[in-house]
Design a protein around this motif. Structure first.
Motif, PDB file in Angstrom:
ATOM      1  N   SER A  45       0.851  -1.182   0.000  1.00  0.00           N
ATOM      2  CA  SER A  45       0.000   0.000   0.000  1.00  0.00           C
ATOM      3  C   SER A  45       0.890   1.236   0.000  1.00  0.00           C
ATOM      4  N   SER A  46       0.492   2.238  -0.756  1.00  0.00           N
ATOM      5  CA  SER A  46       1.262   3.481  -0.758  1.00  0.00           C
ATOM      6  C   SER A  46       1.080   4.260   0.545  1.00  0.00           C
ATOM      7  N   MET A  47       0.228   3.749   1.433  1.00  0.00           N
ATOM      8  CA  MET A  47       0.085   4.365   2.749  1.00  0.00           C
ATOM      9  C   MET A  47       1.340   4.157   3.596  1.00  0.00           C
ATOM     10  N   PHE A  48       2.030   3.024   3.369  1.00  0.00           N
ATOM     11  CA  PHE A  48       3.177   2.660   4.201  1.00  0.00           C
ATOM     12  C   PHE A  48       4.374   2.384   3.298  1.00  0.00           C
ATOM     13  N   VAL A  49       5.225   3.377   3.126  1.00  0.00           N
ATOM     14  CA  VAL A  49       6.362   3.216   2.207  1.00  0.00           C
ATOM     15  C   VAL A  49       7.694   3.611   2.847  1.00  0.00           C
ATOM     16  N   ASP A  50       7.681   3.967   4.119  1.00  0.00           N
ATOM     17  CA  ASP A  50       8.911   4.437   4.768  1.00  0.00           C
ATOM     18  C   ASP A  50      10.031   3.414   4.674  1.00  0.00           C
ATOM     19  N   ALA A  51       9.724   2.148   4.928  1.00  0.00           N
ATOM     20  CA  ALA A  51      10.773   1.139   4.941  1.00  0.00           C
ATOM     21  C   ALA A  51      11.232   0.786   3.531  1.00  0.00           C
ATOM     22  N   GLU A  52      10.319   0.863   2.553  1.00  0.00           N
ATOM     23  CA  GLU A  52      10.718   0.622   1.166  1.00  0.00           C
ATOM     24  C   GLU A  52      11.721   1.680   0.704  1.00  0.00           C
ATOM     25  N   ILE A  53      11.488   2.919   1.101  1.00  0.00           N
ATOM     26  CA  ILE A  53      12.435   3.999   0.787  1.00  0.00           C
ATOM     27  C   ILE A  53      13.725   3.812   1.574  1.00  0.00           C
ATOM     28  N   VAL A 216      27.187  -7.256   8.980  1.00  0.00           N
ATOM     29  CA  VAL A 216      25.762  -7.597   8.897  1.00  0.00           C
ATOM     30  C   VAL A 216      24.996  -6.858   9.993  1.00  0.00           C
ATOM     31  N   GLU A 217      23.942  -6.148   9.588  1.00  0.00           N
ATOM     32  CA  GLU A 217      23.110  -5.400  10.533  1.00  0.00           C
ATOM     33  C   GLU A 217      21.639  -5.552  10.155  1.00  0.00           C
ATOM     34  N   CYS A 218      20.765  -5.341  11.134  1.00  0.00           N
ATOM     35  CA  CYS A 218      19.322  -5.291  10.886  1.00  0.00           C
ATOM     36  C   CYS A 218      18.791  -3.997  11.480  1.00  0.00           C
ATOM     37  N   HIS A 219      18.295  -3.118  10.619  1.00  0.00           N
ATOM     38  CA  HIS A 219      17.806  -1.802  11.030  1.00  0.00           C
ATOM     39  C   HIS A 219      16.285  -1.834  11.218  1.00  0.00           C
ATOM     40  N   VAL A 220      15.807  -1.227  12.276  1.00  0.00           N
ATOM     41  CA  VAL A 220      14.366  -1.085  12.512  1.00  0.00           C
ATOM     42  C   VAL A 220      13.914   0.264  11.954  1.00  0.00           C
ATOM     43  N   VAL A 221      12.876   0.236  11.128  1.00  0.00           N
ATOM     44  CA  VAL A 221      12.320   1.457  10.535  1.00  0.00           C
ATOM     45  C   VAL A 221      10.897   1.618  11.067  1.00  0.00           C
ATOM     46  N   THR A 222      10.650   2.675  11.830  1.00  0.00           N
ATOM     47  CA  THR A 222       9.333   2.897  12.423  1.00  0.00           C
ATOM     48  C   THR A 222       8.533   3.910  11.611  1.00  0.00           C
ATOM     49  N   PHE A 223       7.220   3.785  11.679  1.00  0.00           N
ATOM     50  CA  PHE A 223       6.313   4.710  10.987  1.00  0.00           C
ATOM     51  C   PHE A 223       4.961   4.664  11.688  1.00  0.00           C
ATOM     52  N   GLN A 228      -4.164   1.643  13.144  1.00  0.00           N
ATOM     53  CA  GLN A 228      -4.014   1.156  14.510  1.00  0.00           C
ATOM     54  C   GLN A 228      -3.745   2.274  15.510  1.00  0.00           C
ATOM     55  N   ASN A 229      -3.540   3.497  14.998  1.00  0.00           N
ATOM     56  CA  ASN A 229      -3.279   4.671  15.826  1.00  0.00           C
ATOM     57  C   ASN A 229      -2.067   4.462  16.736  1.00  0.00           C
ATOM     58  N   ARG A 230      -1.019   3.878  16.149  1.00  0.00           N
ATOM     59  CA  ARG A 230       0.218   3.654  16.907  1.00  0.00           C
ATOM     60  C   ARG A 230       1.375   3.475  15.935  1.00  0.00           C
ATOM     61  N   GLU A 231       2.585   3.426  16.494  1.00  0.00           N
ATOM     62  CA  GLU A 231       3.768   3.188  15.681  1.00  0.00           C
ATOM     63  C   GLU A 231       3.835   1.725  15.237  1.00  0.00           C
ATOM     64  N   SER A 232       4.199   1.521  13.990  1.00  0.00           N
ATOM     65  CA  SER A 232       4.502   0.195  13.481  1.00  0.00           C
ATOM     66  C   SER A 232       5.954   0.179  13.023  1.00  0.00           C
ATOM     67  N   PHE A 233       6.441  -0.990  12.628  1.00  0.00           N
ATOM     68  CA  PHE A 233       7.825  -1.048  12.181  1.00  0.00           C
ATOM     69  C   PHE A 233       8.002  -2.117  11.114  1.00  0.00           C
ATOM     70  N   ASN A 234       8.989  -1.932  10.279  1.00  0.00           N
ATOM     71  CA  ASN A 234       9.547  -2.941   9.388  1.00  0.00           C
ATOM     72  C   ASN A 234      11.044  -3.005   9.688  1.00  0.00           C
ATOM     73  N   THR A 235      11.737  -3.920   9.022  1.00  0.00           N
ATOM     74  CA  THR A 235      13.178  -3.999   9.205  1.00  0.00           C
ATOM     75  C   THR A 235      13.886  -4.018   7.852  1.00  0.00           C
ATOM     76  N   VAL A 236      15.140  -3.595   7.871  1.00  0.00           N
ATOM     77  CA  VAL A 236      16.000  -3.637   6.686  1.00  0.00           C
ATOM     78  C   VAL A 236      17.309  -4.314   7.078  1.00  0.00           C
ATOM     79  N   TYR A 237      17.574  -5.456   6.462  1.00  0.00           N
ATOM     80  CA  TYR A 237      18.862  -6.129   6.633  1.00  0.00           C
ATOM     81  C   TYR A 237      19.860  -5.514   5.654  1.00  0.00           C
TER      82      TYR A 237
END
Length: 243
Positions: A45-53, A216-223, A228-237
């Motif tokens: 969804s284009s609503m959630f693109v922070d981690a893709e960027i 090797v690192e795993c970054h947490v990306v929050t948005f 849900q009216n709260r922060e969610s997250f994805n990760t980037v390896y």
């Protein structure tokens, strides 16, 4: 305001019906939201693109040198690819996409970022399976059909939801030391592999990456998630090939 919902296109594919939709949710957003579904499953969804960027930004900020040759695995709505093109050091971008309708949506500018990708001479679509091309013989195949045996400075992957939550069972074997090593043959020395995930850090996958790569690192990306009216997250390896 226009229509609150529109199904723009729906086409059969090798792994199920792929659908592009546009909706407006006035209580949440004042802009159109584009969605991609595979069967009944939401892919993006284009609503959630922070981690893709962030996948492009984290991966390419770690890449070394100038005139970077980059592969993006998975076109989706184009956010990772367009973010990569914002990096001036990127000289060539190959976007590998298995589902031909998704490429056509961009070529026909049915999605907002299609025109940007089409207009940038550094960018090229490759219709094929990322996972098959990743493990191909690097001397006679690989990601670039116009230049077999090519190597790259960065490979950015955004296809499966995570190394465990797969879009199709056929990609399961990719997340192994053997096949990650095969993919790494297409990276230049000290080249970068980065990957998006919808889930938290996977310890087993980190072990696989550490057997092939360094740094090797795993970054947490929050948005913020308005549903849900709260922060969610994805990760980037992100990981670097030795060299």
């Amino acid at each position: 305001m226009g229509l609150l919902f529109e199904q723009i296109d729906s086409q059969p594919s090798a792994i199920g019906e792929i659908t592009l939709r546009r909706r407006r949710i006035p209580a949440i957003s004042d802009r159109d939201v584009y969605e991609v579904k595979l069967g009944e499953e939401f892919l993006m969804s284009s609503m959630f693109v922070d981690a893709e960027i962030a996948l492009s930004d984290i991966g390419l900020n770690a890449a070394e040198g100038e005139s970077l040759r980059v592969v993006v695995g998975g076109l989706g709505l184009g956010y990772t690819a367009v973010a990569a093109l914002q990096h001036e050091r990127v000289d060539e971008l190959l976007v590998v996409e298995y589902l031909e309708p998704v490429i056509r949506w961009h070529q026909q500018a049915l999605v907002p970022l299609g025109a940007d990708l089409n207009a940038d001479s550094r960018s090229r679509y490759v219709h094929g399976s990322f996972f098959d091309l990743a493990v191909a013989d690097p001397e006679s195949g690989g990601f670039d059909p116009d230049a077999p045996g090519s190597t790259f400075d960065a490979i950015l992957l955004d296809i499966d939801h995570s190394p465990r939550a797969l879009l199709h069972d056929s990609s399961a074997s990719f997340y192994t030391t053997e096949n990650i090593s095969r993919m790494a043959r297409q990276l230049n020395p000290r080249g970068i592999f980065a990957m998006w995930s919808n889930e938290g850090e996977d310890d087993d996958f980190m072990k696989v990456l550490r057997q092939v790569f360094i740094d090797v690192e795993c970054h947490v990306v929050t948005f913020f998630n308005p549903f849900q009216n709260r922060e969610s997250f994805n990760t980037v390896y992100v990981a670097r090939k030795p060299g």
